[in-house]
Write an enzyme that holds these catalytic residues in place. Sequence first.
Site, PDB file in Angstrom:
ATOM      1  N   CYS A 111       0.848  -1.194   0.000  1.00  0.00           N
ATOM      2  CA  CYS A 111       0.000   0.000   0.000  1.00  0.00           C
ATOM      3  C   CYS A 111       0.883   1.243   0.000  1.00  0.00           C
ATOM      4  O   CYS A 111       1.906   1.288   0.698  1.00  0.00           O
ATOM      5  CB  CYS A 111      -0.905   0.007   1.233  1.00  0.00           C
ATOM      6  SG  CYS A 111      -1.999   1.452   1.326  1.00  0.00           S
ATOM      7  N   HIS A 154      -9.352  -2.911  -2.808  1.00  0.00           N
ATOM      8  CA  HIS A 154      -8.319  -2.293  -1.955  1.00  0.00           C
ATOM      9  C   HIS A 154      -8.629  -0.815  -1.731  1.00  0.00           C
ATOM     10  O   HIS A 154      -8.515  -0.307  -0.605  1.00  0.00           O
ATOM     11  CB  HIS A 154      -6.945  -2.469  -2.626  1.00  0.00           C
ATOM     12  CG  HIS A 154      -5.805  -1.838  -1.895  1.00  0.00           C
ATOM     13  ND1 HIS A 154      -4.833  -2.558  -1.251  1.00  0.00           N
ATOM     14  CD2 HIS A 154      -5.479  -0.535  -1.712  1.00  0.00           C
ATOM     15  CE1 HIS A 154      -3.959  -1.721  -0.695  1.00  0.00           C
ATOM     16  NE2 HIS A 154      -4.333  -0.498  -0.961  1.00  0.00           N
ATOM     17  N   GLU A 155      -9.046  -0.129  -2.810  1.00  0.00           N
ATOM     18  CA  GLU A 155      -9.339   1.323  -2.679  1.00  0.00           C
ATOM     19  C   GLU A 155     -10.620   1.571  -1.905  1.00  0.00           C
ATOM     20  O   GLU A 155     -10.668   2.486  -1.074  1.00  0.00           O
ATOM     21  CB  GLU A 155      -9.414   1.975  -4.072  1.00  0.00           C
ATOM     22  CG  GLU A 155      -8.168   1.824  -4.932  1.00  0.00           C
ATOM     23  CD  GLU A 155      -6.864   2.133  -4.207  1.00  0.00           C
ATOM     24  OE1 GLU A 155      -5.834   1.530  -4.553  1.00  0.00           O
ATOM     25  OE2 GLU A 155      -6.863   2.967  -3.273  1.00  0.00           O
ATOM     26  N   HIS A 158     -10.111   1.504   1.708  1.00  0.00           N
ATOM     27  CA  HIS A 158      -9.542   2.742   2.282  1.00  0.00           C
ATOM     28  C   HIS A 158     -10.639   3.704   2.707  1.00  0.00           C
ATOM     29  O   HIS A 158     -10.495   4.446   3.675  1.00  0.00           O
ATOM     30  CB  HIS A 158      -8.631   3.462   1.269  1.00  0.00           C
ATOM     31  CG  HIS A 158      -7.213   2.976   1.252  1.00  0.00           C
ATOM     32  ND1 HIS A 158      -6.386   3.031   2.354  1.00  0.00           N
ATOM     33  CD2 HIS A 158      -6.468   2.445   0.256  1.00  0.00           C
ATOM     34  CE1 HIS A 158      -5.197   2.541   2.036  1.00  0.00           C
ATOM     35  NE2 HIS A 158      -5.217   2.179   0.777  1.00  0.00           N
TER      36      HIS A 158
HETATM   37  C1  LIG Z   1       1.592  -0.188  -3.126  1.00  0.00           C
HETATM   38  C2  LIG Z   1       2.051  -0.468  -4.547  1.00  0.00           C
HETATM   39  C3  LIG Z   1       3.054  -1.594  -4.534  1.00  0.00           C
HETATM   40  C4  LIG Z   1       2.693   0.789  -5.096  1.00  0.00           C
HETATM   41  C5  LIG Z   1       0.867  -0.893  -5.411  1.00  0.00           C
HETATM   42  N1  LIG Z   1       1.292  -1.107  -6.774  1.00  0.00           N
HETATM   43  C6  LIG Z   1       1.210  -2.355  -7.263  1.00  0.00           C
HETATM   44  O1  LIG Z   1       0.779  -3.291  -6.585  1.00  0.00           O
HETATM   45  N2  LIG Z   1       1.693  -2.660  -8.499  1.00  0.00           N
HETATM   46  C7  LIG Z   1       1.655  -1.920  -9.645  1.00  0.00           C
HETATM   47  C8  LIG Z   1       1.786  -0.551  -9.658  1.00  0.00           C
HETATM   48  C9  LIG Z   1       1.712   0.092 -10.892  1.00  0.00           C
HETATM   49  F1  LIG Z   1       1.778   1.400 -10.975  1.00  0.00           F
HETATM   50  C10 LIG Z   1       1.527  -0.597 -12.057  1.00  0.00           C
HETATM   51  C11 LIG Z   1       1.394  -1.953 -11.970  1.00  0.00           C
HETATM   52  F2  LIG Z   1       1.208  -2.624 -13.094  1.00  0.00           F
HETATM   53  C12 LIG Z   1       1.461  -2.626 -10.795  1.00  0.00           C
HETATM   54  C13 LIG Z   1      -0.262   0.121  -5.419  1.00  0.00           C
HETATM   55  O2  LIG Z   1      -0.194   1.070  -6.181  1.00  0.00           O
HETATM   56  N3  LIG Z   1      -1.334  -0.079  -4.592  1.00  0.00           N
HETATM   57  C14 LIG Z   1      -2.334   0.968  -4.560  1.00  0.00           C
HETATM   58  C15 LIG Z   1      -2.572   1.503  -3.161  1.00  0.00           C
HETATM   59  O3  LIG Z   1      -1.770   1.416  -2.257  1.00  0.00           O
HETATM   60  N4  LIG Z   1      -3.743   2.075  -3.054  1.00  0.00           N
HETATM   61  O4  LIG Z   1      -4.159   2.569  -1.876  1.00  0.00           O
HETATM   62  C16 LIG Z   1      -1.574  -1.281  -3.795  1.00  0.00           C
HETATM   63  C17 LIG Z   1      -2.160  -2.409  -4.673  1.00  0.00           C
HETATM   64  C18 LIG Z   1      -2.296  -3.696  -3.844  1.00  0.00           C
HETATM   65  C19 LIG Z   1      -3.456  -4.430  -4.414  1.00  0.00           C
HETATM   66  C20 LIG Z   1      -4.246  -3.457  -5.214  1.00  0.00           C
HETATM   67  C21 LIG Z   1      -3.570  -2.128  -5.186  1.00  0.00           C
HETATM   68 ZN   LIG Z   2      -3.560   1.345  -0.330  1.00  0.00          ZN
END
Ligand SMILES: CC(C)(C)[C@H](NC(=O)Nc1cc(F)cc(F)c1)C(=O)N(CC(=O)NO)CC1CCCC1
Ligand SMILES: [Zn+2]
EC number: 3.5.1.88
Length: 184
Positions: A111, A154-155, A158
């Site tokens: 996250c 996930h969002e 939040h």
């Molecule tokens: C926390 C992080 C590792 C940065 C995660 N990214 C991710 O899982 N991979 C990723 C990122 C890219 F941009 C493009 C791609 F193809 C793959 C993420 O953005 N989140 C969003 C977040 O923290 N929202 O609050 C966490 C993810 C975990 C499962 C769904 C979202």
């Molecule tokens: Zn998150």
Amino acid sequence: MIKMNDITRDGNPVLRKRAEKLTFPLDPKYLKVADEMMEYLKNSQDPKIAQKYHLRAGVGLAAPQIGLSIQMASVLVPGPDDEIIFEETLVNPVIVSQSVQVAALDEGEGCLSVDKEVPGYVPRYDRITIRYQNVEGEEKTIKLRDYPAIVCQHEIDHLKGTLFYDHINKKDPFSIDDNAILIG
Ligand SMILES: CC(C)(C)[C@H](NC(=O)Nc1cc(F)cc(F)c1)C(=O)N(CC(=O)NO)CC1CCCC1
Ligand SMILES: [Zn+2]
């Protein structure tokens, strides 16, 4: 532009509050927030901009993560060839139906607001139907599955003050339903 130090981190009470529902027409300041959150995701997925501003590449960002306890989250999901397969800002989203089938990312979750690694499967629904409003106030109902569905769950978590590791089995983090789908 939103940078990493604008992103609230675990421990900040705003991440544990239930966010407020928004009314329409949206206050112009919230329209700006929607643009800025989507711009963060786009910037963070552009290697040059991400490197220049030290941005963590993000696929989703919820308003509480920039300190605003309102029901708004932006999602920008790239596909296998880096094409965008899902781009939307969800206002007042509600999961109205979900599969019995459970799914989890096989590498677990992280996250943008949680700096530590928390290993383990995060059980979620494989398929969901979300009802939400877009920033213009239009009611939308969409069906998602697999990775885009995981990101949206996930969002939406939040907006309820839930963080991904709340779902991880404390006794055995990598235990999960036998017929769960592991998404690679
Ligand atoms: C926390 C992080 C590792 C940065 C995660 N990214 C991710 O899982 N991979 C990723 C990122 C890219 F941009 C493009 C791609 F193809 C793959 C993420 O953005 N989140 C969003 C977040 O923290 N929202 O609050 C966490 C993810 C975990 C499962 C769904 C979202
Ligand atoms: Zn998150």
